[in-house]
Design a protein around this motif. Structure first.
Motif, mmCIF file in Angstrom:
data_model
loop_
_atom_site.group_PDB
_atom_site.id
_atom_site.type_symbol
_atom_site.label_atom_id
_atom_site.label_comp_id
_atom_site.label_asym_id
_atom_site.label_seq_id
_atom_site.Cartn_x
_atom_site.Cartn_y
_atom_site.Cartn_z
ATOM 1 N N ASN A 1 24.739 10.239 55.736
ATOM 2 C CA ASN A 1 24.781 10.105 57.193
ATOM 3 C C ASN A 1 26.156 10.438 57.750
ATOM 4 O OD1 ASN A 1 22.113 9.398 57.218
ATOM 5 N ND2 ASN A 1 22.445 7.216 57.501
ATOM 6 N N SER B 1 22.730 4.619 61.953
ATOM 7 C CA SER B 1 21.464 3.885 61.872
ATOM 8 C C SER B 1 20.355 4.678 61.195
ATOM 9 C CB SER B 1 21.001 3.498 63.287
ATOM 10 O OG SER B 1 21.966 2.722 63.950
ATOM 11 N N GLU B 2 20.612 5.931 60.916
ATOM 12 C CA GLU B 2 19.562 6.790 60.360
ATOM 13 C C GLU B 2 19.170 6.330 58.952
ATOM 14 O OE1 GLU B 2 16.838 9.490 61.152
ATOM 15 O OE2 GLU B 2 18.467 9.046 62.546
ATOM 16 N N ARG C 1 19.558 14.928 62.072
ATOM 17 C CA ARG C 1 19.085 13.637 61.547
ATOM 18 C C ARG C 1 18.721 13.751 60.070
ATOM 19 N NH1 ARG C 1 14.272 11.015 64.601
ATOM 20 N NH2 ARG C 1 14.803 9.302 63.184
ATOM 21 N N ASN D 1 14.369 5.112 65.108
ATOM 22 C CA ASN D 1 15.814 4.967 65.258
ATOM 23 C C ASN D 1 16.053 4.563 66.707
ATOM 24 O OD1 ASN D 1 18.621 5.319 65.678
ATOM 25 N ND2 ASN D 1 18.728 6.858 64.055
#
Length: 857
Positions: free
Chosen positions: A646, A699-700, A775, A789
């Motif tokens: 990420n 947060s992915e 993403r 998400n």
């Protein structure tokens, strides 16, 4: 007076009400350290940021030009950006606070008559603390009772040799003396218990301790920059230099060619804001802080930021068998009394046969009272279940001397005084070979006993020997070998594997991670457990004695294939770590004792046991396993890989999104076109970029194949060639779309403000598409719609709402220098924005079919 053995049971310690009163009166047991940043302090820091200073400069120029509305709008944006920054850094600060509480030194206290493990900062005056080998003393205290206690006070006195401790004859009246010197009853905060065990009463906490008087604040860990932070710093400095050069060039070209120097300064500031790489360090800080916080939710505490980086690159996990692969819930399953075996049933329906009583009796006498060790707990449980109210349980016997287990003698002995005081009873418990040596068995006896040991070990049981001796002289000898021991029997203990371990082992193998088991048990016991958990190559074993006979080259070669190391001493772990490292492995090593510290420190990732680990092991490690569960290590590796993935996506997005912004600010100046982006436009974009590159990407969830690909190379750069090329191409595609829409709009007789509006809408849509496509580098945008998400939903929804407002509300249109646009114009912008990332979506699909991982450098 000093306590004796019989007094220990009466100790109740403080009540919870008394503790609450002392906390209120004296505060926490903390040394002065830097305070946590408040939200106000974070907000104040925003005023020192370059972006804020540039906005102030823009506002001042607008006021000089008489554009009051533009100046007020920029002021509004200042507060918006400040709010986002405060939220992001406040979230990271709260995560750091939570980790700081978890990493606080611990203390074992007696309160309300119950042993309780608490954070060191919760210790209060008059607390009764239990000290054991490997513990850090949490506060200044005075010894009430102890056996063979020595402490390392070098942190205070500078003396490297441990000092002996004695029990205070008048604990209440003793006045504290300076650290250093033998036979004092004083224990000092921050010192290390090297040997023995005891009880002590706390007399000083926090700043009143000797440590506090010296003024050393050990509660704060000052870490050097990690490799990622250094790498990011280099990139930021390089971009800043380029940005400064281009800004000066824009100001000079614009002012020289158009004769409007205030407008030229505005254009230069716009370019500076477009290229300013302020997101890089912020994103890195937030990712590492929130990443460590997320990992802590999986019962893994990261004490060092570098551990978060290294987790995803580990190639070998070296783990202790007991308590990590197994449940550390020992139960006695089999007894041997020197002649025959006895299987302990699950539920004792009949009393234990008399001929096996001595095995349990002397096993208990070779254990601590109120034991903490699982083996000794199992012995005590069986003894009280089967021998209670018999002559074999000796609650009233005082313990006079303890002979600890050592590398030379892998057994411990306790010397007790019988009620008639006619002599000493000695009981020993330990490794069967050590008990054989103490009992001086001949070769035939050893050979016969070895067969019984192998029979028990072959059933996956941990085997311990038990012996006893009588001693009628007044003064006890210094060595266990000076007693005339008699062999009593063997104990066979079972420790069931953790149910989650076999699946976690297979997950490691799928992720290209090798698992190595290290144990003090017999080889046959270790192999039995290895088969149960699915460990590869269980037929090959290296034992501790075999390791002693190997040279470095031999060990290095054997370590390439051997996954089981049995009959190992903790200090031998260092040899395994060094051999694996010399083979190019990235080693994660678990440990819990004082002797494990060198191996933990040498391994790239030291993992201390939080439940049973000593403070020394915790301090030498980068990670603390709070529940001592192997599956938690595997989950931490998964999260470590997710964090790095990420982070790469966020960095790729930051690089790519700044290219069209910088290009849209620079190209019109060079080409002599009308200005596309003013400072207000760039600030609006920052309102999308800042939360996107930090909160959204952080947060992915993990990629589906995150644990199905080999570990990454620890030398792999975050800004590798592939990432930079793909990011540049993404940004270039977006720039082409924006410039094309702007140029075509001007060619087809759109007004300057109308063309600007179209270009800006295209840039916003392209920006949102960049977020969506980055993403995942393995899955398409459409397939990701089903992946939740919440942060992404908020950012996209907010961006679209504000975009509609500024292009359709006349007041905002004027402030943003936009002309009127129609629904068909929006469709054109939407098509151009989607086109800008379409090639990357096709590339992902092609690479996915070819089973090529874009995340791998």
């Amino acid at each position: 007076m000093a306590l004796n053995e019989s007094d220990l049971k009466s100790i109740k310690g403080l009540s919870e009400a008394e503790v609450a009163g002392r906390l209120k009166r004296d505060g926490y047991n903390e040394l002065p350290a830097s305070k946590t940043r408040s939200l106000f302090t974070i907000a104040l820091g925003v005023f020192k940021e370059p972006m804020f200073l540039l906005l102030v400069a823009c506002g001042a120029i607008y006021l000089i030009l008489g554009e009051v509305q533009d100046a007020l709008m920029l002021l509004g944006f200042v507060f918006a950006i400040m709010g986002i920054t405060v939220y992001q850094e406040g979230k990271a600060e709260r995560a750091i606070d939570a980790l700081r509480d978890l990493s606080s030194p611990r203390a074992l206290v007696i309160r309300d008559g119950v042993q309780k493990r608490i954070s060191g900062k919760e210790v209060v005056r008059d607390d009764i603390i239990i000290i054991r080998e490997g513990d850090r003393v949490p506060a200044d205290a005075i010894m009430l009772w102890g056996i063979n206690v020595t402490a390392d006070e070098s942190i205070l006195s500078g003396e490297s040799m441990p000092v002996r401790k004695m029990v205070g004859e008048n604990a209440q009246g003793n006045k504290f003396k300076r650290p250093g010197g033998d036979d004092l009853p004083f224990l000092y905060s921050g010192s290390l218990i090297v040997h023995g065990q005891g009880l002590a009463r706390v007399v000083s906490i926090g700043s009143d301790t000797e440590m506090g008087k010296i003024g050393k604040a050990l509660g704060e860990i000052h870490e050097e920059e990690t490799l990622l932070q250094k790498e990011t710093g280099k990139l930021v400095r390089a971009i800043f230099g380029i940005a400064l050069l281009l800004c000066v060039m824009v100001v000079v070209i614009y002012g020289w060619t158009r004769g409007n120097w205030l407008e030229s300064i505005l254009s230069g500031i716009s370019l500076a804001m477009a290229m300013l790489p302020e997101e890089f360090p912020v994103v890195l800080t937030i990712f590492l802080a929130l990443g460590a916080w997320r990992i802590s939710k999986k019962n893994v505490l990261t004490r060092k930021a570098a551990a978060v980086e290294t987790l995803g690159s580990s190639t070998v996990l070296c783990v202790d068998k007991t308590g990590t692969l197994t449940q550390n819930r020992m139960s006695i399953k089999k007894l041997f009394n020197g002649r025959e075996f006895y299987d302990i049933p699950e539920r004792l329906g009949a009393p234990l046969p008399e001929k096996f009583h001595e095995v349990i009796e002397y096993g208990i006498l070779a254990s601590k009272k109120d034991p903490f060790d699982p083996i000794e707990k199992a012995l005590e449980d069986l003894g009280y279940e089967t021998l209670y109210n018999t002559e074999h349980i000796h609650k009233d016997w005082p313990l006079i001397e303890e002979y600890p287990r050592s590398r030379e003698v892998m057994a411990l002995s306790h010397a007790w005084v019988t009620p008639d005081k006619k002599g000493f009873v000695i009981s020993a418990k330990g490794a069967p070979e050590a008990i054989q040596d103490l009992c001086h068995l001949n070769d035939n006896e050893r050979k016969e006993l070895a067969g019984h040991i192998n029979e028990m070990a072959g059933q996956g049981l941990r085997v311990l020997g038990v012996a006893n001796a009588a001693f009628d002289k007044e003064k006890l000898p210094k060595s266990q070998h000076d007693f005339d021991f008699k062999f009593i029997g063997l104990l066979g203990l079972a420790d069931p594997i953790r149910p989650s371990v076999p699946l976690a082992i297979q997950e490691c193998y799928a992720a290209g991670i090798r698992v190595v088991m290290i144990t003090g048990d017999y080889s046959i016991t270790a192999q039995n457990i290895a088969i149960q958990i699915g460990l590869s190559n269980p037929s090959e074993v290296i034992t501790g004695p075999e390791l002693e006979l190997m040279n470095t080259a031999q060990l290095k070669d054997r370590c390439k294939t051997v996954n089981i190391f049995s009959r190992f001493q903790p200090e031998q772990k260092l040899s395994i770590v060094n051999a694996l490292k010399s083979n190019g492995e990235v080693v994660a090593m678990t440990g819990d004792g004082v002797n494990d510290a060198p191996a933990l420190k040498s391994a790239q990732i030291g993992i201390a046991m939080g439940g049973r680990g000593t403070d020394v092991a915790r301090e030498a490690s980068g990670i603390v396993l709070l529940n001592d569960d192997f599956s938690s290590i595997v989950e931490a590796v998964r999260l470590g890989r997710r964090i790095f993935d990420n982070l790469k996506k966020a960095m790729a997005y930051i690089i790519s999104v700044h290219i069209p912004i910088a290009g849209a600010a620079l190209i019109p100046v060079i080409m002599g076109w009308p200005i596309i982006l003013y400072p207000a436009h760039i600030v609006f974009l920052e309102l999308i970029i800042d939360p996107a590159c930090s909160v959204v990407f952080e947060s992915e969830p993990a990629e589906k194949n995150v644990m199905k690909r080999p570990p990454r190379d620890p030398k792999e750069s975050l800004f590798g060639r592939k990432l930079l090329v793909l990011s540049f191409l993404q940004g270039l595609s977006s720039l082409v779309a924006v410039i094309a829409v702007f140029w075509i709009a001007l060619r087809f007789h759109q007004t300057e403000s109308g063309a600007r509006a179209l270009a800006f809408v295209t840039l916003i849509i392209s920006n949102l598409c960049l977020i969506l496509t980055n993403r995942s580098w393995t899955r398409g945008i459409i397939s990701l719609f089903s992946v939740s998400n919440k942060a992404l939903t908020g950012v996209v929804a907010g961006a679209i709402c504000f975009l509609l407002l500024i292009i359709y509300v006349p007041f905002l249109q004027k402030i943003f220098h936009f002309g009127q646009i129609h629904s068909e114009d929006i469709i054109i912008c939407l098509a151009a924005g989607i086109w800008s990332v379409l090639w990357f979506e096709l590339l992902k699909a092609v690479f996915s079919k070819m089973k090529i991982d874009l995340m791998k450098s």
